[in-house]
Design a protein around this motif. Structure first.
Motif, short mmCIF file in Angstrom:
data_model
loop_
_atom_site.label_atom_id
_atom_site.label_comp_id
_atom_site.label_asym_id
_atom_site.label_seq_id
_atom_site.Cartn_x
_atom_site.Cartn_y
_atom_site.Cartn_z
N LEU A 69 44.39 -1.65 -42.70
CA LEU A 69 43.41 -0.91 -43.51
C LEU A 69 43.51 -1.58 -44.98
O LEU A 69 44.23 -2.04 -45.40
CB LEU A 69 43.91 0.46 -44.03
CG LEU A 69 43.32 1.64 -44.57
CD1 LEU A 69 41.96 2.11 -43.92
CD2 LEU A 69 44.34 2.98 -44.49
N ALA A 81 36.54 1.92 -47.66
CA ALA A 81 37.60 1.31 -46.87
C ALA A 81 37.23 0.40 -45.63
O ALA A 81 35.86 0.45 -45.23
CB ALA A 81 38.52 2.21 -46.44
N ALA A 108 43.04 6.26 -45.53
CA ALA A 108 42.13 6.10 -46.16
C ALA A 108 41.85 6.95 -47.37
O ALA A 108 41.84 6.77 -48.74
CB ALA A 108 40.93 5.37 -45.49
N MET A 116 34.35 4.64 -45.01
CA MET A 116 35.03 3.73 -44.30
C MET A 116 33.66 2.97 -43.80
O MET A 116 32.79 3.53 -43.32
CB MET A 116 35.65 4.36 -42.99
CG MET A 116 36.23 3.26 -41.92
SD MET A 116 37.43 2.28 -42.70
CE MET A 116 38.91 3.47 -42.26
#
Length: 164
Positions: A69, A81, A108, A116
């Motif tokens: 991550l 992210a 996240a 994301m």
């Protein structure tokens, strides 16, 4: 799925088990943008780059998957992210990638990310494309011929995005 634990990776004690996951995926050369001929040291350096936080997924105490991550970008775009996932070939098809994806979304969010983004999902990796869409990722772009398959053919890559 059996008992699943997802935890931070620890080097050097996790290195051999991680390599057992990373090597077959990298050598296959069909889904991940790492040179299939890269050395163990180079692959591990890529996976553990300083900007990444690495997690491992253990099923019944045996390491079966891993993900990293990180921030997808910097400055005004650092709220998005990025993650990369690998599952050991013997553990595929059992829901592990889904579990890692959902875990990564939660982590996240907890780290303050608002979204994301996956920058390069190989379009011929139908299982991954289906899974990512099933967990809420949307295709927001297509990069024609952005990934070279082992047979020399060029495959499209997808950019995928999801608000967290």
């Amino acid at each position: 799925m059996a008992e699943l634990t997802i935890r931070l990776a620890c080097l050097p004690q996790d290195e051999d088990a991680l390599w057992a996951i990373l090597e077959p995926v990298v050598r296959e050369g069909r889904t991940y943008p790492v040179d299939p001929a890269a050395s163990r040291a180079d692959v591990l350096a890529y996976w553990f780059a300083p900007d990444k936080t690495v997690f491992v997924a253990e099923v019944d105490g045996r390491m079966a998957g891993t993900y990293y991550l990180k921030a997808n970008s910097t400055g005004p775009a650092d709220h998005v992210a990025n993650a990369g996932y690998m599952v050991h070939p013997d553990a595929r098809g059992r829901g592990l990638a889904r579990a890692m994806a959902l875990d990564s979304f939660a982590r996240a969010r907890a780290m303050g990310f608002a979204a994301m983004q996956f920058n390069l999902v190989v379009a011929t990796n139908h299982a991954a494309v289906h899974l990512w869409q099933d967990v809420g990722m949307q295709v927001v772009g297509r990069l024609p011929g952005a990934f070279r398959l082992p047979n020399g053919e060029m495959a499209d890559a997808l950019v995928m995005y999801r608000n967290l």
